[in-house]
Design a protein around this motif. Structure first.
Motif, PDB file in Angstrom:
ATOM      1  N   ARG A 123       0.802  -1.084  -0.080  1.00  0.00           N
ATOM      2  CA  ARG A 123       0.021   0.067   0.039  1.00  0.00           C
ATOM      3  C   ARG A 123       0.987   1.399   0.101  1.00  0.00           C
ATOM      4  O   ARG A 123       0.658   2.288  -0.720  1.00  0.00           O
ATOM      5  N   ASP A 160       2.382   1.483  -3.477  1.00  0.00           N
ATOM      6  CA  ASP A 160       1.522   1.940  -4.566  1.00  0.00           C
ATOM      7  C   ASP A 160       1.171   3.536  -4.260  1.00  0.00           C
ATOM      8  O   ASP A 160       1.151   4.312  -5.227  1.00  0.00           O
ATOM      9  N   ALA A 161       1.071   3.742  -3.204  1.00  0.00           N
ATOM     10  CA  ALA A 161       0.853   5.724  -2.738  1.00  0.00           C
ATOM     11  C   ALA A 161       2.188   6.432  -3.472  1.00  0.00           C
ATOM     12  O   ALA A 161       1.941   7.429  -3.835  1.00  0.00           O
ATOM     13  N   TRP A 191       4.554   5.549  -5.643  1.00  0.00           N
ATOM     14  CA  TRP A 191       4.739   5.574  -7.149  1.00  0.00           C
ATOM     15  C   TRP A 191       3.563   6.440  -7.728  1.00  0.00           C
ATOM     16  O   TRP A 191       3.617   7.109  -8.497  1.00  0.00           O
ATOM     17  N   LYS A 192       2.335   6.104  -7.066  1.00  0.00           N
ATOM     18  CA  LYS A 192       1.078   7.160  -7.658  1.00  0.00           C
ATOM     19  C   LYS A 192       1.510   8.820  -7.385  1.00  0.00           C
ATOM     20  O   LYS A 192       1.296   9.348  -8.352  1.00  0.00           O
ATOM     21  N   ALA A 193       1.971   9.043  -6.500  1.00  0.00           N
ATOM     22  CA  ALA A 193       2.288  10.348  -6.077  1.00  0.00           C
ATOM     23  C   ALA A 193       3.349  10.972  -6.874  1.00  0.00           C
ATOM     24  O   ALA A 193       3.494  12.037  -7.399  1.00  0.00           O
ATOM     25  N   HIS A 194       4.329  10.144  -7.188  1.00  0.00           N
ATOM     26  CA  HIS A 194       5.428  10.279  -8.030  1.00  0.00           C
ATOM     27  C   HIS A 194       5.081  10.640  -9.615  1.00  0.00           C
ATOM     28  O   HIS A 194       5.288  11.618  -9.978  1.00  0.00           O
ATOM     29  N   ARG A 195       3.827   9.902 -10.158  1.00  0.00           N
ATOM     30  CA  ARG A 195       3.453  10.028 -11.205  1.00  0.00           C
ATOM     31  C   ARG A 195       2.692  11.328 -11.428  1.00  0.00           C
ATOM     32  O   ARG A 195       2.569  11.812 -12.608  1.00  0.00           O
ATOM     33  N   GLN A 196       1.901  11.460 -10.410  1.00  0.00           N
ATOM     34  CA  GLN A 196       1.001  12.569 -10.465  1.00  0.00           C
ATOM     35  C   GLN A 196       1.393  13.824  -9.885  1.00  0.00           C
ATOM     36  O   GLN A 196       0.853  14.726 -10.371  1.00  0.00           O
TER      37      GLN A 196
END
Length: 470
Positions: A76, A79-80, A82-87
């Motif tokens: 978890r 995932d958080a 990598w998502k923050a890194h992308r967005q």
């Protein structure tokens, strides 16, 4: 021992956890996961400084369940991150992202306090905040990076809604069956749509009001909104209490528009001619579904209680035939008071006698899924039986299976049955403190009053033909 990747499925009450990315090595569980190419810059080898294509580290446990819990927690957070890194971090700060950022650098919360002069910590802080001279204006730091630095320096880790949910389930307070899970998921997903996985102490009344506003916009009634609130409110209470937060629950005593108007579709009772017609038609059709309706019509039981009955819970050789309503693996009862004995009289007794001839352990196997692995769901049976009543013009708008409970309550009132005896038969919550003392009314007393409301005896067309032939 050789390496082998596994996927584990754990059952925690009614909560299932599918655990991936764990591997057993020398009797110890490890976490192994491929790093997406666009996130590898976040994970560098401490020796070479090169991006890592894969994460592999010990979970430091030999217990599968503990390994699953730890692996899910790491998953978890990653995932958080990598998502923050992308967005981009935006204006929101997620504690899980901060912890994952620290882990990616080989650090732990509070390390800057324990090792204030360590080069690794200085390098990490410099990667988030560009060095600047004392006379220069401090560079802008995103909320996410600021939270990460604060946690590194030993600030308390904010507890989020997801933390509260996990603690709630861990304490065994989550939904107990498939239907409950579905209701909880709908309410919880709506909450996260509004708030995201925000810290618990950041919840405000405006979030609760928006929760209600969105439900109102879908057209649901006040009672449905009340049920949605009752799904999320206890979870927030658990988080505030267990994490010892100085916060109040903004989902307590939320205003629901038009709540005083009651349910949008009030249930109506059956008239005695209607009841006679329904019971007569059940005898004529004479199959499992009609037996279930007949049993409900003369017991004041709920459909889920009757549909989930096992034959061992139906006692016909007793001086007072009765059924035992209790929680089972297949079906939970609505409240503690719902666990009770109910005499079988009139059409309920006829239906029980007929149903004992069905195959298997259940009284009404036709109401259960053919695949034993699938959970029992009374809602599908309710829809089918209510549809039959309407199509055969046996029920009007506002009348359905649950109307039998209201009808039976009126029938018992008409024969002057005590109110607390009626509550006991129907499994309603007792209102007074004194009513919780003692064993309550005996089976004999309940049977006496229930016999008074039995409708005149009737025979099915097959029984009439059989009598005439004899």
């Amino acid at each position: 021992m050789g390496l082998h990747k596994v996927t584990l499925l754990f059952e925690i009450g009614a909560f299932r956890v599918m655990c991936k990315h764990i591997q057993l090595k020398d009797n110890t569980w490890y976490y192994r996961r491929r790093v997406p190419e666009d996130a590898r810059s976040l994970h560098k080898d401490s020796r070479t400084g090169k991006p890592k294509p894969q994460l592999f580290f010990s979970l430091k446990t030999t217990d599968k369940a503990e390994a699953a819990r730890l692996a899910n927690s790491h998953t978890r957070r990653l995932d958080a991150l990598w998502k923050a890194h992308r967005q981009g971090h935006g204006n929101d700060a997620n504690p899980k992202v901060s912890i994952a950022m620290l882990e990616a650098y080989g650090l732990k919360p509070g390390d800057a306090k324990r090792f204030p002069d360590h080069d690794v910590i200085s390098d990490f802080v410099d990667s988030l905040v560009a060095p600047y001279e004392p006379d220069d204006e401090p560079p802008h730091v995103s909320p996410q990076d600021h939270l990460t630095i604060e946690i590194l320096r030993g600030a308390p880790i904010p507890r989020t809604l997801t933390d509260a949910r996990e603690k709630h389930f861990e304490l065994g307070k989550g939904p107990k069956n498939k239907v409950g899970e579905q209701q909880f998921d709908r309410a919880w997903n709506l909450l996260l749509e509004i708030t995201g996985d925000m810290p618990l102490d950041g919840l405000r009344r405006e979030h609760a009001n928006e929760f209600v506003r969105r439900l109102v916009a879908t057209g649901v009634g006040a009672e449905t909104i009340k049920r949605y609130l009752s799904q999320v409110r206890p979870v927030i209470n658990t988080g505030i209490r267990e994490f010892e937060l100085q916060a109040t629950n903004p989902f307590v005593e939320v205003t629901i528009p038009n709540r005083d108007e009651g349910p949008r579709k009030p249930r109506d009772v059956y008239t005695m001619p209607q009841l006679d017609a329904i019971q007569q038609r059940c005898r004529e059709v004479d199959d499992q579904r009609r037996w279930a309706i007949a049993m409900i019509s003369d017991t004041m039981a709920r459909l889920a209680e009757v549909a989930g009955l096992r034959k061992e819970d139906v006692i016909l050789d007793d001086p007072i035939p009765h059924m035992k309503l209790r929680s089972t693996e297949e079906r939970r009862l609505k409240t503690k008071q719902s666990e009770r004995l109910v005499p079988l009289v009139g059409e309920a007794l006829w239906a029980a006698q007929r149903a004992m001839s069905t195959p298997g352990d259940f009284l009404f196997p036709v109401l259960h899924p053919k695949d034993a692995a699938k959970p029992f769901n009374a809602n599908s049976a309710s829809s089918a039986l209510n549809k039959w009543l309407k199509e055969n013009k046996l029920a009007k708008d506002g009348q359905g299976l649950h109307s039998f409970r209201h009808t039976m309550r009126d029938r018992l009132r008409d024969v002057l049955a005590p109110a607390d005896l009626i509550d006991r038969i129907g499994g309603w919550k007792r209102l007074g403190v004194g009513e919780g003392y003692g064993k309550g009314h005996s089976l004999e007393m309940m049977h006496t009053y229930m016999l008074k409301v039995v409708r005149p005896a009737r025979q099915s067309s097959q029984e009439v033909a059989s009598t005439q032939a004899a």
